[in-house]
Design an enzyme around this catalytic site. Structure first.
Site, PDB file in Angstrom:
ATOM      1  N   GLY A  84      -8.995  -7.334   4.154  1.00  0.00           N
ATOM      2  CA  GLY A  84     -10.004  -8.048   4.901  1.00  0.00           C
ATOM      3  C   GLY A  84     -10.261  -7.493   6.285  1.00  0.00           C
ATOM      4  O   GLY A  84     -10.780  -8.190   7.152  1.00  0.00           O
ATOM      5  N   LYS A 134       0.816  -1.214   0.000  1.00  0.00           N
ATOM      6  CA  LYS A 134       0.000   0.000   0.000  1.00  0.00           C
ATOM      7  C   LYS A 134       0.849   1.264   0.000  1.00  0.00           C
ATOM      8  O   LYS A 134       0.465   2.285  -0.568  1.00  0.00           O
ATOM      9  CB  LYS A 134      -0.964  -0.032   1.177  1.00  0.00           C
ATOM     10  CG  LYS A 134      -2.027  -1.114   1.047  1.00  0.00           C
ATOM     11  CD  LYS A 134      -3.004  -1.064   2.196  1.00  0.00           C
ATOM     12  CE  LYS A 134      -4.098  -2.116   2.038  1.00  0.00           C
ATOM     13  NZ  LYS A 134      -3.595  -3.487   2.082  1.00  0.00           N
ATOM     14  N   ARG A 156      -5.460  -8.589  -7.489  1.00  0.00           N
ATOM     15  CA  ARG A 156      -6.077  -9.914  -7.477  1.00  0.00           C
ATOM     16  C   ARG A 156      -7.586  -9.723  -7.549  1.00  0.00           C
ATOM     17  O   ARG A 156      -8.086  -8.600  -7.551  1.00  0.00           O
ATOM     18  CB  ARG A 156      -5.721 -10.649  -6.184  1.00  0.00           C
ATOM     19  CG  ARG A 156      -6.068  -9.832  -4.936  1.00  0.00           C
ATOM     20  CD  ARG A 156      -5.952 -10.612  -3.660  1.00  0.00           C
ATOM     21  NE  ARG A 156      -6.104  -9.787  -2.475  1.00  0.00           N
ATOM     22  CZ  ARG A 156      -7.260  -9.380  -1.955  1.00  0.00           C
ATOM     23  NH1 ARG A 156      -8.393  -9.693  -2.568  1.00  0.00           N
ATOM     24  NH2 ARG A 156      -7.303  -8.646  -0.853  1.00  0.00           N
ATOM     25  N   GLU A 192      -6.106   2.257  -2.285  1.00  0.00           N
ATOM     26  CA  GLU A 192      -5.200   1.142  -2.552  1.00  0.00           C
ATOM     27  C   GLU A 192      -5.654   0.432  -3.813  1.00  0.00           C
ATOM     28  O   GLU A 192      -6.730   0.702  -4.342  1.00  0.00           O
ATOM     29  CB  GLU A 192      -5.193   0.154  -1.372  1.00  0.00           C
ATOM     30  CG  GLU A 192      -6.533  -0.507  -1.118  1.00  0.00           C
ATOM     31  CD  GLU A 192      -6.557  -1.329   0.146  1.00  0.00           C
ATOM     32  OE1 GLU A 192      -5.821  -0.978   1.082  1.00  0.00           O
ATOM     33  OE2 GLU A 192      -7.314  -2.311   0.202  1.00  0.00           O
TER      34      GLU A 192
END
Length: 851
Positions: free
Chosen positions: A437, A389, A565, A561
């Site tokens: 997450g 990040k 994926r 950010e």
């Protein structure tokens, strides 16, 4: 060396000279002889200089090299025949690092131990430890590159601190000898394959690249005469330095510098026949289904707890299920080389890294490709820029994309980080550099809380992502969380698959994701423009998500950010665009074009995450949600049009404490937001999950909430929602939905027969930790006297740490099992640090002490 590559060299600390504290034979004479010849008797020369890349440098490095780079410079003083790197050299390097930190300059090392022999003395042992620490802080805290070129004889000693440091970009000149012990010790015993840099360049993680030796002309030709198969470099020192300094290599280890030109990573685009799925849970289910629909054979790796999971049940006769061993992420899915070996044994063509674990590791992508596999993901360079990040924010700044004010690099030291937080201004957000997450994120409102929270968040990030680095951001009060789904092919075609809104979050962990709604047209245009410029700038390949903060008060967006994926919530975009993102990943990885892909924008989609967790009321009256591993006895999701379910469990599955708590994703489509929300709420009323408590009822209550239905909310939605509902009603509905009676404990359950001592039992399955971090003292020891509010240990379940206090234990009626009027002496600790415990395991024996 200096004249060859640099101009305007300004030497620093030339008055520091080596010492001879232990009276090494001949050492004093070497120092005096050097002084007599006008040579500074010190192992290194340090200073600042200008570097200008060769005019023939390739690729983007040449494009960016409009002006010389100013750098810190450390060069081995080969003219001095003794004292390779003692405390005088250490002081010079440390002072130079301080100066470069102040000026925000990168540092270049040219290191050789030729002629320095074995006369460093005991002082070198101290200097190695100091230098390792200082380089680590320099790289992590400032995000400035450190590159090291080893040349000729690099035979060990303290200079090895530079060329072997894991955060230093290490390159060797062709012909360098690197046995890392003195020549007299190993040179006659080891073959050239074990010491010559050219041969060792083939070994993963030995170096970042082999470069042309500019000092020994014709060397490679002479070496090839001896061994025609000897690896020889293709890149010059100037080209490599230009690439590093121009930002082509950010600070992660193991970027694609192995052979050929550095300007482009070579991707394997051969057709895919068999793919290894490196994922678990819902992600594994999603990828297996997509792979099988695409006609691919599947190799699924699974840990010990996952070997009988629902994804494992999807494996067909032509597929393969392979146990990777271990229970924790570190022992299983984070073991990259085990995955590589399985892929080789099972003859897989490609590796899909999934969503978590190593999916954003540039090193892992590089290793997969080095072993000949088609890594289903972007170039390692893009992962390096965006997966970290801090690097992502620096890249966005370089493109004039607005970012939230914060620290300019990763932070590791709590004291230094506290100073940075003061400069930004409280409240601040602490965020994991490699996080996601919702892990490793915390708001800190006051300076006195900062250091303790920083240490705890670092430990949480280390457990979840294998890296404890953190960074800081200014906390913005009222905002929405937006993200743009992107895909891009090898031909440079970019597609933006609209915007998702992920504003319903608890502790920065998404609970509900949906198609973006009620956005001003200018905000939509901005996030699309920023996303497109970002992926085009780095020549991105594959699927990714660019995330933004939408500041509602000031009606502006900030880049937050980029995830290199797929995201858990990617099916939201699939439902409204009609594009299968996993199928597109496979096609792009095989070299197919997406130029003719036309994503639609049809209706509204919404997704809820179903987690295994229980709700409880804290002593302060607030709702708390705790991961709840255990056995699922019943699991029913009806098949309904416009509803998609991605499960991770089935009846009789065990929800493991070692991984996250997600057990199902439910995605619904509707012609409008109102229709989609209503359809999802009705559907969840028909779902049945027994055996473990879940957030199913919480999700239903959110979907039926009037504020949520109106869509006028921000990321603080749940705070207001919890204030509007009855917590006891939620707990009751959650318990009823599990299909079993509420668990309860009374005083008799903790009493020991024949005495006044009391048991302390684990309330959950998970990891047992005696201290907040490895560097800190244990919370309690045998003999400690505590009150009911003092933490006894940390319990970790599904990567979430919680403090265990005696006050936490209550009967079914809500009474405290350990009276607050007493203090308690810890008489025995029954569990080893970092051991896995089950619910009901005996942790401590305590003795009430009269106050």
């Amino acid at each position: 060396m200096i004249d060859r590559f640099f101009t305007g060299f300004q030497e620093f600390y030339a008055d520091r000279i080596t010492a001879n504290p232990l009276q090494f034979p001949g050492f004093r004479e070497s120092i005096e002889r050097a002084l007599a010849q006008g040579i500074v008797p010190c192992g290194v020369v340090t200073g600042l200089a200008q570097f200008t890349p060769d005019s023939q440098a390739e690729g983007r490095a040449a494009e960016k090299a409009a002006a010389p780079f100013r750098v810190g410079l450390v060069v081995s003083n080969s003219a001095f025949q003794a004292g390779a790197f003692d405390m005088a050299s250490c002081e010079k390097v440390c002072r130079l690092l301080d100066e470069c930190a102040r000026l925000k300059l990168p540092v270049i090392f040219f290191i050789s131990s030729a002629g320095m022999q074995t006369k460093e003395g005991a002082g070198a042992l101290f200097s190695m430890a100091i230098i390792n620490d200082r380089i680590t802080r320099f790289v992590k805290e400032l995000d400035l590159p450190v590159a090291c070129f080893g040349y000729r004889d690099c035979t060990g000693g303290a200079q090895a601190s530079f060329v072997t440091h894991p955060l230093v970009r290490t390159y060797y000149l062709s012909g360098a000898q690197i046995p890392f012990a003195g020549q007299l010790v190993v040179e006659s015993h080891l073959p050239a394959h074990s010491t010559l840099a050219n041969y060792l360049s083939r070994t993963p993680e030995t170096m970042d690249g082999l470069v042309i030796n500019p000092f020994d002309e014709g060397l490679d030709e002479r070496l090839r005469e001896i061994d025609p198969d000897l690896p020889v470099p293709q890149n010059t020192v100037s080209e490599v330095m230009g690439r590093v300094l121009s930002g082509e290599y950010q600070l992660q280890v193991g970027v694609e510098a192995e052979g050929g030109s550095l300007s482009q990573e070579q991707l394997n685009t051969d057709p895919i026949r068999r793919v290894l799925i490196h994922a678990r849970g819902c992600t594994a289910t999603r990828l297996i289904r997509a792979s099988q629909s695409a006609g691919l054979e599947v190799v699924l790796v699974a840990s010990d707890p996952d070997i009988e999971s629902y994804p494992a049940s999807l494996i067909r006769k032509q597929d393969r299920l392979v146990c990777i061993g271990g229970s924790t992420p570190q022992d299983s899915y984070l073991n990259a080389m085990s995955v590589i070996r399985i892929a080789e044994q099972e003859e897989a063509d490609a590796i899909h890294p999934g969503i978590g674990f190593l999916s954003e590791s540039a090193r892992y992508a590089r290793i997969c490709r080095e072993h000949g596999f088609n890594f289903i993901g972007p170039r390692a360079h893009s992962m390096d820029l965006m997966g970290n990040k801090s690097n992502a924010i620096a890249t966005a700044r370089s493109l004039k994309i607005p970012v939230v004010p914060g620290s300019e690099g990763a932070l590791v030291d709590p004291v230094h980080a506290a100073g940075v937080a003061e400069e930004i201004g409280f409240p601040v957000l602490i965020k994991a550099t490699h996080g996601g997450g919702g892990k490793g994120i915390h708001i800190v409102d006051a300076p006195e809380e900062f250091q303790a929270i920083f240490s705890r968040m670092s430990q949480e990030a280390l457990s979840a992502f294998g890296n404890g680095d953190l960074y800081l951001e200014k906390f913005i009060g009222s905002m929405r969380h937006l993200e743009v789904q992107v895909i891009r092919d090898l031909q440079g075609n970019s597609k933006l698959l609209h915007i998702r809104d992920c504003s319903v979050q608890r502790s920065y962990q998404k609970l509900i994701e949906e198609s973006a709604f009620a956005l001003p047209q200018e905000i939509r245009h901005e996030v699309f423009d920023h996303s497109l410029r970002l992926i085009d700038e780095m020549d991105y390949v594959g699927a990714g998500t660019v995330e933004f903060i939408y500041d509602l008060k000031n009606c502006c967006v900030y880049f937050m950010e980029m995830n290199t994926r797929l995201q858990v919530e990617h099916p939201v975009s699939e439902m409204v665009t009609g594009v299968d993102l996993v199928q597109q990943q496979f096609g792009i990885a095989s070299g197919e074009s997406i130029a003719q892909l036309k994503p639609r924008n049809d209706g509204h989609a919404i997704e809820v995450r179903i987690n295994a967790e229980r709700a409880e009321i804290t002593d302060s009256g607030e709702l708390r949600f705790v991961p709840a591993p255990g056995e699922v006895t019943d699991f029913y999701f009806p098949e309904v049009p416009h509803v998609r379910v991605i499960p991770a469990v089935q009846p009789n599955s065990v929800v493991s404490p070692h991984y996250d708590s997600l057990i199902a994703q439910v995605i619904v489509w509707g012609r409008s937001r109102r229709e989609a929300v209503t359809r999802l709420s009705d559907y969840l009323g028909r779902v049945r999950i027994h055996g473990v408590p879940t957030n199913l009822e919480l999700q239903r209550m959110i979907l039926d909430d009037a504020v949520f239905r109106r869509g006028r909310f921000d990321t603080d939605f749940l705070k207001g929602f919890f204030a509007r509902i009855e917590a006891k009603e939620l707990i009751g509905r959650t318990q009823e939905a599990t299909g079993k009676a509420a668990d309860s404990m009374d005083r008799s359950a903790i009493e020991l027969e024949g005495g006044s001592e009391l048991k302390v039992l684990s309330p959950q399955m998970g990891g047992f930790y005696r201290s907040v971090s490895p560097e800190e003292d244990v919370l309690v020891a045998e003999g400690s006297v505590v009150d009911v509010n003092q933490p006894l240990c940390l319990l970790e379940s599904m990567k979430v740490f919680s403090e265990l206090k005696l006050r936490s234990f209550r009967s079914a009626a809500g009474d405290g099992l350990y009276p607050e009027t007493s203090r308690y002496r810890i008489t025995r600790i029954l569990v080893e640090d970092k051991q896995t415990v089950s619910a009901g395991d005996l942790l401590f024996i305590v003795q009430p002490v009269e106050t």
